[in-house]
Design a protein around this motif. Sequence first.
Motif, PDB file in Angstrom:
ATOM      1  N   TRP A  97       2.250  31.590 -39.575  1.00  0.00           N
ATOM      2  CA  TRP A  97       2.263  32.101 -38.209  1.00  0.00           C
ATOM      3  C   TRP A  97       1.853  30.980 -37.271  1.00  0.00           C
ATOM      4  O   TRP A  97       0.978  30.176 -37.585  1.00  0.00           O
ATOM      5  N   SER A  99       1.799  30.094 -32.653  1.00  0.00           N
ATOM      6  CA  SER A  99       1.742  30.734 -31.344  1.00  0.00           C
ATOM      7  C   SER A  99       3.019  30.633 -30.522  1.00  0.00           C
ATOM      8  O   SER A  99       3.130  31.265 -29.474  1.00  0.00           O
ATOM      9  N   PRO A 101       6.696  31.562 -29.530  1.00  0.00           N
ATOM     10  CA  PRO A 101       7.626  32.656 -29.806  1.00  0.00           C
ATOM     11  C   PRO A 101       9.068  32.198 -30.064  1.00  0.00           C
ATOM     12  O   PRO A 101       9.902  32.988 -30.501  1.00  0.00           O
ATOM     13  N   ARG A 132      10.433  36.070 -37.774  1.00  0.00           N
ATOM     14  CA  ARG A 132      10.367  37.187 -36.827  1.00  0.00           C
ATOM     15  C   ARG A 132       9.307  36.910 -35.768  1.00  0.00           C
ATOM     16  O   ARG A 132       8.295  36.261 -36.032  1.00  0.00           O
ATOM     17  N   ARG A 133       9.588  37.420 -34.603  1.00  0.00           N
ATOM     18  CA  ARG A 133       8.609  37.318 -33.524  1.00  0.00           C
ATOM     19  C   ARG A 133       7.482  38.295 -33.794  1.00  0.00           C
ATOM     20  O   ARG A 133       7.688  39.376 -34.323  1.00  0.00           O
ATOM     21  N   GLU A 134       6.297  37.890 -33.433  1.00  0.00           N
ATOM     22  CA  GLU A 134       5.104  38.723 -33.529  1.00  0.00           C
ATOM     23  C   GLU A 134       4.696  39.063 -32.096  1.00  0.00           C
ATOM     24  O   GLU A 134       5.233  38.489 -31.155  1.00  0.00           O
ATOM     25  N   PRO A 135       3.729  39.971 -31.889  1.00  0.00           N
ATOM     26  CA  PRO A 135       3.263  40.239 -30.528  1.00  0.00           C
ATOM     27  C   PRO A 135       2.870  38.950 -29.795  1.00  0.00           C
ATOM     28  O   PRO A 135       3.072  38.826 -28.593  1.00  0.00           O
ATOM     29  N   VAL A 136       2.319  38.007 -30.549  1.00  0.00           N
ATOM     30  CA  VAL A 136       2.064  36.662 -30.041  1.00  0.00           C
ATOM     31  C   VAL A 136       2.650  35.701 -31.062  1.00  0.00           C
ATOM     32  O   VAL A 136       2.312  35.754 -32.238  1.00  0.00           O
ATOM     33  N   LYS A 138       5.224  33.720 -33.660  1.00  0.00           N
ATOM     34  CA  LYS A 138       6.211  34.093 -34.677  1.00  0.00           C
ATOM     35  C   LYS A 138       5.640  33.871 -36.068  1.00  0.00           C
ATOM     36  O   LYS A 138       4.644  33.182 -36.238  1.00  0.00           O
ATOM     37  N   ARG A 139       6.289  34.471 -37.046  1.00  0.00           N
ATOM     38  CA  ARG A 139       5.931  34.298 -38.450  1.00  0.00           C
ATOM     39  C   ARG A 139       7.198  33.894 -39.197  1.00  0.00           C
ATOM     40  O   ARG A 139       8.220  34.562 -39.106  1.00  0.00           O
TER      41      ARG A 139
END
Length: 159
Positions: A97, A99, A101, A132-136, A138-139
Amino acid sequence: MEQTAGEEEQKAAGASALLSVSAAYAGDSSCIGAARHLATGFLTEVQSVHGLPVSGRAMGTTQLVLSELVTNAVKYAPGPVVVDLRIVEGLVRVSVWDSDPVLPEVAAGDPQRVGGHGLEITLAVSQAYEVRREPVGKRVTAVITLTDDPGGDIAGRTT
């Protein structure tokens, strides 16, 4: 660096346990080697303590993929990097992960290009890949088999 490790879940009898390790890094270049060291220690423990087979190829491939993903995170995303390694049904899931996006893209093939081949390498040596995008941020996740021949057979071989 924060690190957690251990058995999280025991599946039904006869199935392998879900094992994982995670680490958070500041996001500077020193975390690349630290992440490789984390992978080596984790897979060594998976084999020696938990008795799961880990081939030399799986060890090297996991270190390579993790190194490439963490290098990209350090290069393109400001701030921390979180690494997660999980054993699930004979596979190691390598997740990173960061930071930023913006999702990574594979660059067009160019034998003259110096650098920028990490994602190509990851795709070539992994059994699966997901971003995939995360709330903040990507992973990015890649999946690698722990054994060279997990099914005990070679495709196309006749006996």
